[in-house]
Write a protein that holds these residues in place. Structure first.
Motif, mmCIF file in Angstrom:
data_model
loop_
_atom_site.group_PDB
_atom_site.id
_atom_site.type_symbol
_atom_site.label_atom_id
_atom_site.label_comp_id
_atom_site.label_asym_id
_atom_site.label_seq_id
_atom_site.Cartn_x
_atom_site.Cartn_y
_atom_site.Cartn_z
ATOM 1 N N THR A 2 -22.110 6.766 30.274
ATOM 2 C CA THR A 2 -22.125 5.358 29.922
ATOM 3 C C THR A 2 -23.437 5.041 29.226
ATOM 4 O O THR A 2 -24.509 5.409 29.707
ATOM 5 C CB THR A 2 -21.987 4.475 31.169
ATOM 6 O OG1 THR A 2 -20.756 4.787 31.820
ATOM 7 C CG2 THR A 2 -21.976 3.010 30.788
ATOM 8 N N THR A 6 -23.574 -0.358 25.598
ATOM 9 C CA THR A 6 -22.124 -0.532 25.567
ATOM 10 C C THR A 6 -21.641 -1.405 26.707
ATOM 11 O O THR A 6 -20.729 -2.219 26.538
ATOM 12 C CB THR A 6 -21.418 0.841 25.626
ATOM 13 O OG1 THR A 6 -21.846 1.623 24.511
ATOM 14 C CG2 THR A 6 -19.913 0.693 25.578
ATOM 15 N N VAL A 7 -22.234 -1.276 27.883
ATOM 16 C CA VAL A 7 -21.827 -2.035 29.065
ATOM 17 C C VAL A 7 -22.851 -3.120 29.341
ATOM 18 O O VAL A 7 -24.041 -2.848 29.515
ATOM 19 C CB VAL A 7 -21.697 -1.117 30.296
ATOM 20 C CG1 VAL A 7 -21.240 -1.923 31.508
ATOM 21 C CG2 VAL A 7 -20.730 0.022 30.013
ATOM 22 N N VAL A 17 -17.383 -4.242 28.315
ATOM 23 C CA VAL A 17 -17.587 -2.984 27.604
ATOM 24 C C VAL A 17 -17.260 -3.241 26.140
ATOM 25 O O VAL A 17 -16.129 -3.613 25.805
ATOM 26 C CB VAL A 17 -16.705 -1.862 28.180
ATOM 27 C CG1 VAL A 17 -16.880 -0.578 27.379
ATOM 28 C CG2 VAL A 17 -17.046 -1.627 29.649
ATOM 29 N N LEU A 19 -17.037 -1.852 22.271
ATOM 30 C CA LEU A 19 -16.925 -0.711 21.373
ATOM 31 C C LEU A 19 -16.959 -1.214 19.936
ATOM 32 O O LEU A 19 -16.532 -2.341 19.648
ATOM 33 C CB LEU A 19 -15.620 0.051 21.616
ATOM 34 C CG LEU A 19 -15.271 0.441 23.054
ATOM 35 C CD1 LEU A 19 -13.973 1.246 23.077
ATOM 36 C CD2 LEU A 19 -16.399 1.216 23.705
ATOM 37 N N CYS A 34 -8.918 -5.021 33.362
ATOM 38 C CA CYS A 34 -9.143 -4.061 32.278
ATOM 39 C C CYS A 34 -8.385 -4.478 31.018
ATOM 40 O O CYS A 34 -7.825 -3.658 30.297
ATOM 41 C CB CYS A 34 -8.753 -2.648 32.701
ATOM 42 S SG CYS A 34 -9.646 -1.348 31.801
ATOM 43 N N ILE A 99 -15.293 1.942 35.603
ATOM 44 C CA ILE A 99 -15.644 2.517 34.303
ATOM 45 C C ILE A 99 -15.881 4.009 34.498
ATOM 46 O O ILE A 99 -16.797 4.418 35.212
ATOM 47 C CB ILE A 99 -16.901 1.861 33.717
ATOM 48 C CG1 ILE A 99 -16.695 0.352 33.556
ATOM 49 C CG2 ILE A 99 -17.263 2.498 32.376
ATOM 50 C CD1 ILE A 99 -17.958 -0.395 33.150
ATOM 51 N N ALA A 102 -17.993 5.228 28.914
ATOM 52 C CA ALA A 102 -18.142 4.184 27.907
ATOM 53 C C ALA A 102 -19.163 4.645 26.882
ATOM 54 O O ALA A 102 -20.348 4.783 27.193
ATOM 55 C CB ALA A 102 -18.572 2.868 28.543
ATOM 56 N N ALA A 107 -13.801 4.495 25.473
ATOM 57 C CA ALA A 107 -14.056 4.157 26.872
ATOM 58 C C ALA A 107 -12.824 4.483 27.697
ATOM 59 O O ALA A 107 -11.690 4.421 27.197
ATOM 60 C CB ALA A 107 -14.420 2.681 27.033
#
Length: 276
Positions: A2, A6-7, A17, A19, A34, A99, A102, A107
């Motif tokens: 991770t 990103t998080v 999260v 991307l 999610c 998670i 990620a 992810a």
């Protein structure tokens, strides 16, 4: 693995999260089922915003289960009635997911099946973003007894992108439509596809292939190797194109068993191109 950028967390502590690939940006909300909270292409949002919208996973069943009841062999199970008189869209959208990975453009997430679902198991969801496509994959595994299950996605695409253009057009060719009864469940009869508006399940034996076109702005093609898709366009704000592993009430009418040696797997790809 991770990466720190990103998080992130929002002011209430909920994880996000993010991307990115080219000018495409995706935000996944693991603490809110999610679901995809945002999909932006060239700065334009494609999904309806709000805690109940975006795009959520349907698992371990899709659509309605009649009266919330299903059987697995001789065992009968009662699911919570969350859309009276039926149970709808599974439990995954109401669950916080872990998670697993990620990175900048990929992810993966997991959650363990538990009450009110009567069988232990694990669900994995993977997001892969490129500059012109998003691929979603989902798998359902058992850690004990075999059980029937379904999986799919319920995206809420904006009817109008808010840039002064026309509303979206939905184009597809289906081999059949599941006749919908007054209880919103398939009757078991397959009929020739009818014109919209729709809240209906269609059969595409060669795989799901639906195109959304915002004239002069964007074309988005939704494909999947699965042969089932629900199309819903009865709300003014958004339209839904829902690839899934079986029809509504399929836990009863077309059960697909998840076994220790045969997990359920499904994927879909959304490919876009600009038209302006």
């Amino acid at each position: 693995m991770t990466t720190d950028d990103t998080v992130t967390t929002d002011p209430k502590g909920a994880r996000r999260v993010r991307l990115s690939a080219g000018d495409a940006e995706l935000t996944v909300l693991p603490d809110n089922g999610c679901r995809i909270g945002s999909l932006r292409v060239g700065g334009t949002e494609l999904l309806r915003q709000g805690a109940s919208f975006g795009s959520f996973p349907m698992v371990p069943w899709c659509g309605r289960v009649a009266l919330g009841m299903f059987r697995n062999g001789a065992e009968r199970h009662q699911l919570p009635i969350n859309h009276p008189p039926h149970a709808i869209h599974g439990t995954g959208r109401d669950t916080a997911w872990r998670i697993a990975q990620a990175e900048a453009d990929t992810a993966s997430f997991t959650y363990d099946l538990a009450e009110p679902w009567p069988y232990p198991g694990r669900v994995t969801q993977v997001f892969e973003l490129t500059p012109d496509a998003l691929t979603l994959s989902m798998g359902v595994e058992t850690v004990g007894d075999s059980f029937p299950a379904q999986a799919g996605w319920h995206p809420w695409f904006l009817r109008n992108l808010g840039r002064g253009g026309s509303d979206v057009r939905i184009d597809f060719s289906a081999d059949w439509q599941e006749e919908r009864g007054e209880d919103h469940l398939p009757t078991g009869r397959r009929i020739d596809p009818l014109p919209g508006p729709w809240d209906d399940c269609f059969g595409m034996p060669d795989g799901v292939d639906v195109t959304l076109t915002w004239p002069g702005e964007l074309e988005l093609k939704i494909t999947s190797r699965s042969e089932w898709v629900v199309v819903y366009d009865m709300q003014p704000e958004a339209v839904c194109v829902e690839p899934q592993s079986g029809p509504p009430n399929g836990l009863n009418t077309l059960p697909r068993l998840v076994t220790p040696i045969d997990p359920l797997e499904i994927s879909t790809t959304w490919h876009w191109r600009t038209l302006d």
